[in-house]
Design an enzyme around this catalytic site. Structure first.
Site, mmCIF file in Angstrom:
data_model
loop_
_atom_site.group_PDB
_atom_site.id
_atom_site.type_symbol
_atom_site.label_atom_id
_atom_site.label_comp_id
_atom_site.label_asym_id
_atom_site.label_seq_id
_atom_site.Cartn_x
_atom_site.Cartn_y
_atom_site.Cartn_z
ATOM 1 N N CYS A 8 0.764 -1.334 0.155
ATOM 2 C CA CYS A 8 0.140 0.060 0.226
ATOM 3 C C CYS A 8 0.918 1.131 -0.111
ATOM 4 C CB CYS A 8 -0.984 -0.153 1.053
ATOM 5 S SG CYS A 8 -0.088 -0.062 2.936
ATOM 6 N N ASN A 11 2.225 1.665 4.490
ATOM 7 C CA ASN A 11 2.484 0.216 5.033
ATOM 8 C C ASN A 11 2.213 0.206 6.724
ATOM 9 O OD1 ASN A 11 5.278 -2.085 5.648
ATOM 10 N ND2 ASN A 11 3.227 -2.559 5.190
ATOM 11 N N CYS A 13 -1.703 0.984 7.528
ATOM 12 C CA CYS A 13 -2.843 0.507 7.636
ATOM 13 C C CYS A 13 -3.134 -0.591 6.798
ATOM 14 C CB CYS A 13 -3.655 1.818 7.136
ATOM 15 S SG CYS A 13 -3.476 3.277 8.076
ATOM 16 N N ARG A 14 -3.476 -0.600 5.447
ATOM 17 C CA ARG A 14 -4.037 -1.501 4.611
ATOM 18 C C ARG A 14 -3.011 -2.746 4.436
ATOM 19 N NH1 ARG A 14 -5.350 2.283 -0.232
ATOM 20 N NH2 ARG A 14 -3.420 2.797 0.533
ATOM 21 N N SER A 15 -1.795 -2.610 4.258
ATOM 22 C CA SER A 15 -1.098 -3.981 3.585
ATOM 23 C C SER A 15 -0.635 -4.656 4.886
ATOM 24 C CB SER A 15 0.352 -3.531 2.856
ATOM 25 O OG SER A 15 1.055 -2.601 3.403
ATOM 26 N N ASP A 124 -8.481 4.012 1.222
ATOM 27 C CA ASP A 124 -7.445 4.292 2.375
ATOM 28 C C ASP A 124 -7.912 4.723 3.803
ATOM 29 O OD1 ASP A 124 -5.154 4.753 3.910
ATOM 30 O OD2 ASP A 124 -4.031 5.444 2.150
HETATM 31 P P1 4NP Z 1 -1.726 2.876 3.985
HETATM 32 O O1 4NP Z 1 -2.281 4.384 4.606
HETATM 33 O O2 4NP Z 1 -1.192 3.007 2.659
HETATM 34 O O3 4NP Z 1 -2.887 1.949 4.012
HETATM 35 O O4 4NP Z 1 -0.607 2.417 5.029
HETATM 36 C C1 4NP Z 1 -1.625 5.467 4.527
HETATM 37 C C2 4NP Z 1 -0.651 5.449 5.917
HETATM 38 C C3 4NP Z 1 0.152 6.746 6.071
HETATM 39 C C4 4NP Z 1 0.060 7.629 4.917
HETATM 40 C C5 4NP Z 1 -0.799 7.696 3.695
HETATM 41 C C6 4NP Z 1 -1.365 6.320 3.809
HETATM 42 N N1 4NP Z 1 0.550 8.885 5.131
HETATM 43 O O5 4NP Z 1 0.642 9.708 4.160
HETATM 44 O O6 4NP Z 1 1.566 8.984 5.736
#
Ligand code: 4NP
Length: 154
Positions: A8, A11, A13-15, A124
């Protein structure tokens, strides 16, 4: 050993949720020694950090271990080391294809495994705050992914 990498953006939240869910489902089928799971982000902001508390909350709620989940960034060499690279949205896929260069690796989008689901990307939750929705989609997608791995490789 079949190796699966979820990708994702951050790294956190989702993955990592998908990594833990697939690991759990594989163990329920007695496949813990046959399938290895990992996850990575295309971005570098959260390297070394544990998952977001929303992801940890969903895993705990569903009795799934979050052991060993530490954020890292996707590397070009990952394309050579994983049998399946499974991303969450179109932006992840574009980033992966850019990083992939000429390397030969199969890149899947998790929601392509759920053709009847109206959502075509895993939203997200870092921005939506809806970790329940993330869990619902990842749970459904990982069940189909596991069937696919078993039928193709095991
Ligand atoms: P993820 O979510 O891609 O599902 O882990 C996010 C976590 C942090 C950020 C963006 C998306 N960020 O911009 O810090």
């Amino acid at each position: 050993m079949i190796r699966v990498l979820f990708v994702c953006l951050g790294n956190i939240c989702r993955s990592p949720m998908a990594e833990a869910v697939l690991r759990h489902k594989a163990a329920l089928r007695g496949l813990q020694g046959a399938i290895a799971t990992d996850s990575a982000g295309t971005g570098n902001w959260h390297i070394g950090k544990p998952p977001h508390e929303g992801t940890l909350g969903q895993l705990k709620l569903h009795g799934i271990s979050s052991e060993g989940l530490i954020a890292r960034q996707m590397q070009a060499q990952d394309f050579e080391q994983f049998d399946y690279i499974v991303c969450m949205d179109d932006s992840n896929e574009q980033n992966l294809r850019r990083l992939q260069g000429g390397k030969d690796a199969e890149i899947l989008k998790l929601m392509d495994l759920l053709p009847d689901e109206p959502l075509r990307e895993v939203p997200d939750p870092y921005f939506t705050g809806n970790f329940e929705e993330t869990y619902r989609l990842i749970d459904l997608g990982c069940e189909v992914l596991l069937d696919k791995i078993v039928s193709e490789k095991l």
